[in-house]
Design an enzyme around this catalytic site. Structure first.
Site, PDB file in Angstrom:
ATOM      1  N   HIS A 161      20.324  45.351   4.789  1.00 19.37           N
ATOM      2  CA  HIS A 161      20.930  44.293   5.590  1.00 19.37           C
ATOM      3  C   HIS A 161      19.894  43.273   6.036  1.00 19.37           C
ATOM      4  O   HIS A 161      20.087  42.059   5.904  1.00 19.37           O
ATOM      5  CB  HIS A 161      21.630  44.905   6.813  1.00 19.37           C
ATOM      6  N   CYS A 165      26.968  38.368  -8.221  1.00 27.47           N
ATOM      7  CA  CYS A 165      26.899  37.883  -6.853  1.00 27.47           C
ATOM      8  C   CYS A 165      25.972  38.730  -5.980  1.00 27.47           C
ATOM      9  O   CYS A 165      25.812  38.460  -4.795  1.00 27.47           O
ATOM     10  CB  CYS A 165      28.280  37.796  -6.219  1.00 27.47           C
TER      11      CYS A 165
END
Length: 507
Positions: free
Chosen positions: A114, A454
């Protein structure tokens, strides 16, 4: 020679922009490293004491004061401090602090964690996977997001990353030529208006990944947590009619619609691919699962919570209507994440279509080996497929994308088992073979189907070359990696053309 001067000289060599050979020569003369240097700055970090070494996951150099909580970071920012956010790991609830930091350091994590993904999105220097740090709130440190070093400040100077207004005009010219030569488009991974504006100015051909869960930062994260709390407990579906659950869904719908209007405004006339909520529970403070990255997330969450899925699709439709009323030209595409079974898509696609109508393309994210192996069946139900290469790598290897690089990567490289993290550069021996099979079978089932990457591999030059070889339609990466990917796409096309010429029989 300074990198900016190298780019200036390359552009100056072109006398006739209609002469492809001149463009190719100019593009070949500029390295990827030169573009990175111009974008992110650098500087002499001096001989300050080395505190820790981790993975440099977002280039650039910054110096500031250590703050280890969101509140401390925000308070320090309000006082005018340069904040270096130092945490064990980050979650969506911490992103509000990441946005005010000059650098981010985490003790855990890897290049697809993250912290790494968000830092690259924000163009903030970041080092992850350092292990325990001997730092206290108030310490001054210098962070090098390229080398992975965290130091006490030395005597050297630091050059901040250039703002987009400070970038040389020659870079924009060079990258325009790159787009003419490349055979693959470069889009951006962004989730908010500022990121969309930056991506467009960096020449992105649209948005390849707008992650709905990234819209829910700080206090907003509690809305997602509330929905997760009410969706499943001990793996059992619970009553979806609870008032607070429906209230949270309504607020989620409102926020998505509002934020998308801003994104559509910045990307008017260009495609915007909106990924439905993909929220691992541990990142949003939801109920604990044994394996949250493999639990109730992505399409699975939509299947068991129809109201939440429909709300997201309805928010897209609302945003489209509002954007058109403002005179913008929104071009949404909806991406369904973590599909492994054609039946999952067969269930949710009609719900989405009910809300958005017949003209919005619906795509499927290929993130599991089963999805890759069943790509022909998924393609028959979808308008496009997009490889989520972070998760596809994680599930193919059975390696945690957050833990691998901080715990075993150095040992594996030292032992000669691997030479680079598969979360940094696509694994040609396994992951790419799955991708190639998926592309082949998907096109056999539906020749016109769109294909893309992506995952953040879309900003890695070696991975862009692989995507070009697979003849994908596009790659997508965080805004500050878009210029790098554009040049890499041109280099890949030039190399392929050169190899083709060399293989062609003489005469």
């Amino acid at each position: 020679m300074e990198s900016a001067d190298i780019i200036d000289r390359a552009v100056g060599l072109v006398r006739d922009e209609s002469d492809r050979s001149q463009l190719v020569a100019a593009l070949r003369s500029v390295s990827i490293e030169a573009v990175v240097d111009v974008l992110h700055g650098g500087g002499d970090v001096g001989q300050g004491q080395l505190v820790a070494t981790g993975l440099g996951v977002s280039p650039g150099v910054a110096e500031g004061i250590v703050r280890s909580t969101v509140d401390a970071a925000l308070d320090a920012f309000d006082r005018g401090e340069d904040v270096v956010l130092v945490m064990a790991a980050t979650t969506p609830a911490d992103e509000i602090a990441m946005r005010v930091a000059v650098a981010v350091v985490t003790e855990g994590g890897g290049s697809a964690s993250h912290a790494a993904i968000v830092a690259r999105d924000l163009a903030v220097p970041a080092v992850v996977g350092t292990g325990p740090l001997p730092l206290l709130d108030g310490d001054r440190v210098l962070v090098d997001g390229a080398t992975g070093e965290v130091r006490r400040p030395g005597a050297g100077s630091v050059t901040a990353a250039a703002t987009i207004d400070e970038l040389p005009d020659s870079l924009a010219t060079l990258l325009g030529w790159a787009d003419e030569v490349a055979t693959i488009a470069v889009l951006a991974n962004v989730d908010h208006r500022d990121g969309a504006a930056l991506a467009r100015r960096f020449g992105a051909a649209g948005i390849g990944l707008c992650r709905i869960e990234h819209m829910f930062l700080g206090e907003r994260a509690a809305l997602v947590a509330a929905v997760l709390d009410h969706t499943a407990v001990d793996h059992s579906v619970v009553d979806h009619s609870a008032a607070d659950h429906l209230t949270a869904i309504a607020e989620i719908e409102r926020i998505i619609a509002t934020d998308l209007v801003d994104v559509f405004s910045e990307m008017s006339g260009l495609p915007v691919t909106i990924r439905l909520l993909d929220a691992p529970r541990h990142e949003f403070g939801g109920p604990v699962e044994q394996n949250p990255m493999m639990g109730l997330r992505g399409v699975r969450l939509g299947v068991v919570n129809e109201a939440l899925l429909r709300a997201q699709a309805r928010a897209v439709a609302t945003a489209v209507g509002s954007s058109r009323a403002r005179g913008d030209d929104p071009r949404p595409r909806i991406l369904v994440p973590l599909v492994s079974l054609p039946g999952e898509l067969a269930v949710v696609a009609p719900w989405i279509r009910d809300e958005v109508g017949p003209d919005v393309p619906i795509g499927v994210m290929i993130e599991t080996p089963r999805a890759a192996l069943c790509a022909d069946r998924l393609a028959s139900l979808a308008d496009f497929v997009s490889f989520g290469t972070n998760d596809l790598t994680q599930f193919t290897y059975g390696w945690s994308r957050d833990d691998l690089e901080s715990q075993i990567l150095d040992d594996y490289i030292g032992a000669g088992i691997i030479d680079v993290s598969p979360f940094e550069t696509l694994d040609e021996g396994g992951v790419v073979r799955l991708m190639a099979l998926a592309v082949e079978t998907a096109r056999a089932a539906k020749p016109e189907i769109g294909t893309s990457i992506c995952g953040e591999h879309g900003g890695d030059p070696r991975s862009v070359a692989i995507a070009s070889q697979l003849r994908l339609g596009s790659v997508s990466a965080s805004p500050y990696r878009v210029p790098v990917a554009r040049l890499a796409a041109a280099h890949a096309a030039i190399d392929a053309s050169t190899e083709s010429d060399a293989a062609r029989p003489a005469g």
